[in-house]
Design a protein around this motif. Structure first.
Motif, PDB file in Angstrom:
ATOM      1  N   SER A   8      -4.500   0.243   1.336  1.00 36.84           N
ATOM      2  CA  SER A   8      -3.185  -0.131   1.858  1.00 36.84           C
ATOM      3  C   SER A   8      -2.198   1.032   1.834  1.00 36.84           C
ATOM      4  CB  SER A   8      -2.615  -1.305   1.057  1.00 36.84           C
ATOM      5  OG  SER A   8      -2.414  -0.907  -0.279  1.00 36.84           O
ATOM      6  N   ARG A   9      -2.578   2.172   1.273  1.00 38.37           N
ATOM      7  CA  ARG A   9      -1.670   3.312   1.207  1.00 38.37           C
ATOM      8  C   ARG A   9      -2.085   4.423   2.180  1.00 38.37           C
ATOM      9  NH1 ARG A   9       1.680   3.662  -3.762  1.00 38.37           N
ATOM     10  NH2 ARG A   9       1.340   1.705  -4.822  1.00 38.37           N
ATOM     11  N   VAL A  14       3.422   1.702   2.723  1.00 40.01           N
ATOM     12  CA  VAL A  14       3.544   0.973   1.464  1.00 40.01           C
ATOM     13  C   VAL A  14       3.777  -0.498   1.809  1.00 40.01           C
ATOM     14  CG1 VAL A  14       4.844   0.720  -0.671  1.00 40.01           C
ATOM     15  CG2 VAL A  14       4.524   2.983   0.327  1.00 40.01           C
ATOM     16  N   PRO A  15       2.846  -1.374   1.450  1.00 41.36           N
ATOM     17  CA  PRO A  15       3.012  -2.793   1.795  1.00 41.36           C
ATOM     18  C   PRO A  15       4.164  -3.421   1.020  1.00 41.36           C
ATOM     19  CG  PRO A  15       1.143  -2.527   0.345  1.00 41.36           C
ATOM     20  CD  PRO A  15       1.627  -1.144   0.686  1.00 41.36           C
ATOM     21  N   ARG A  16       4.874  -4.296   1.697  1.00 45.87           N
ATOM     22  CA  ARG A  16       5.968  -5.022   1.050  1.00 45.87           C
ATOM     23  C   ARG A  16       5.493  -6.414   0.683  1.00 45.87           C
ATOM     24  NH1 ARG A  16      11.337  -4.790   4.342  1.00 45.87           N
ATOM     25  NH2 ARG A  16      11.891  -5.980   2.526  1.00 45.87           N
ATOM     26  N   LYS A  17       6.149  -6.987  -0.255  1.00 46.47           N
ATOM     27  CA  LYS A  17       5.840  -8.363  -0.624  1.00 46.47           C
ATOM     28  C   LYS A  17       6.231  -9.279   0.536  1.00 46.47           C
ATOM     29  CE  LYS A  17       6.629  -7.774  -5.541  1.00 46.47           C
ATOM     30  NZ  LYS A  17       7.420  -8.203  -6.681  1.00 46.47           N
ATOM     31  N   LEU A  18       5.491 -10.350   0.693  1.00 39.61           N
ATOM     32  CA  LEU A  18       5.768 -11.287   1.772  1.00 39.61           C
ATOM     33  C   LEU A  18       6.654 -12.438   1.308  1.00 39.61           C
ATOM     34  CD1 LEU A  18       2.263 -11.419   3.450  1.00 39.61           C
ATOM     35  CD2 LEU A  18       4.283 -10.172   4.201  1.00 39.61           C
ATOM     36  N   THR A  19       7.602 -12.141   0.457  1.00 34.92           N
ATOM     37  CA  THR A  19       8.542 -13.160  -0.004  1.00 34.92           C
ATOM     38  C   THR A  19       9.887 -12.933   0.672  1.00 34.92           C
ATOM     39  OG1 THR A  19       9.190 -11.803  -1.881  1.00 34.92           O
ATOM     40  CG2 THR A  19       7.409 -13.377  -2.241  1.00 34.92           C
ATOM     41  N   PRO A  21      13.931 -12.571   1.141  1.00 30.88           N
ATOM     42  CA  PRO A  21      14.933 -11.931   0.281  1.00 30.88           C
ATOM     43  C   PRO A  21      15.730 -12.979  -0.510  1.00 30.88           C
ATOM     44  CG  PRO A  21      15.578 -11.813   2.590  1.00 30.88           C
ATOM     45  CD  PRO A  21      14.191 -12.370   2.552  1.00 30.88           C
TER      46      PRO A  21
END
Length: 80
Positions: A8-9, A14-19, A21
């Motif tokens: 993933s890098r 850089v992957p972000r969280k899928l939550t 804000p």
């Protein structure tokens, strides 16, 4: 080549969280609170016009059901 790369890098990604804000969670909570208070106030107030019935307007024109019974014209069996 002793360096291991995480899949993933790749290329600086850089992957972000899928939550969502935190501001969105606050908005959803506020919206739920407003609707809850609105529902409670409406339930406490009761019906707006307890004696109000439907218009009873017929599709063939005319002035409507009249009489305030809420029945549709021509619905008493046997036709008109």
């Amino acid at each position: 080549m002793a360096e291991s790369r995480h899949p993933s890098r790749i290329a600086g990604f850089v992957p972000r969280k899928l939550t969502p804000p935190p501001a969105l969670w606050g908005f959803v909570l506020l919206l739920a609170l407003v609707f809850s208070v609105s529902y409670a106030v409406g339930s406490a107030a009761g019906p707006v016009a307890p004696g109000m019935h439907g218009t009873g307007a017929a599709t063939g024109g005319g002035t409507g059901g009249g009489g305030g019974t809420g029945d549709m014209p021509g619905m008493h069996g046997g036709g008109e």
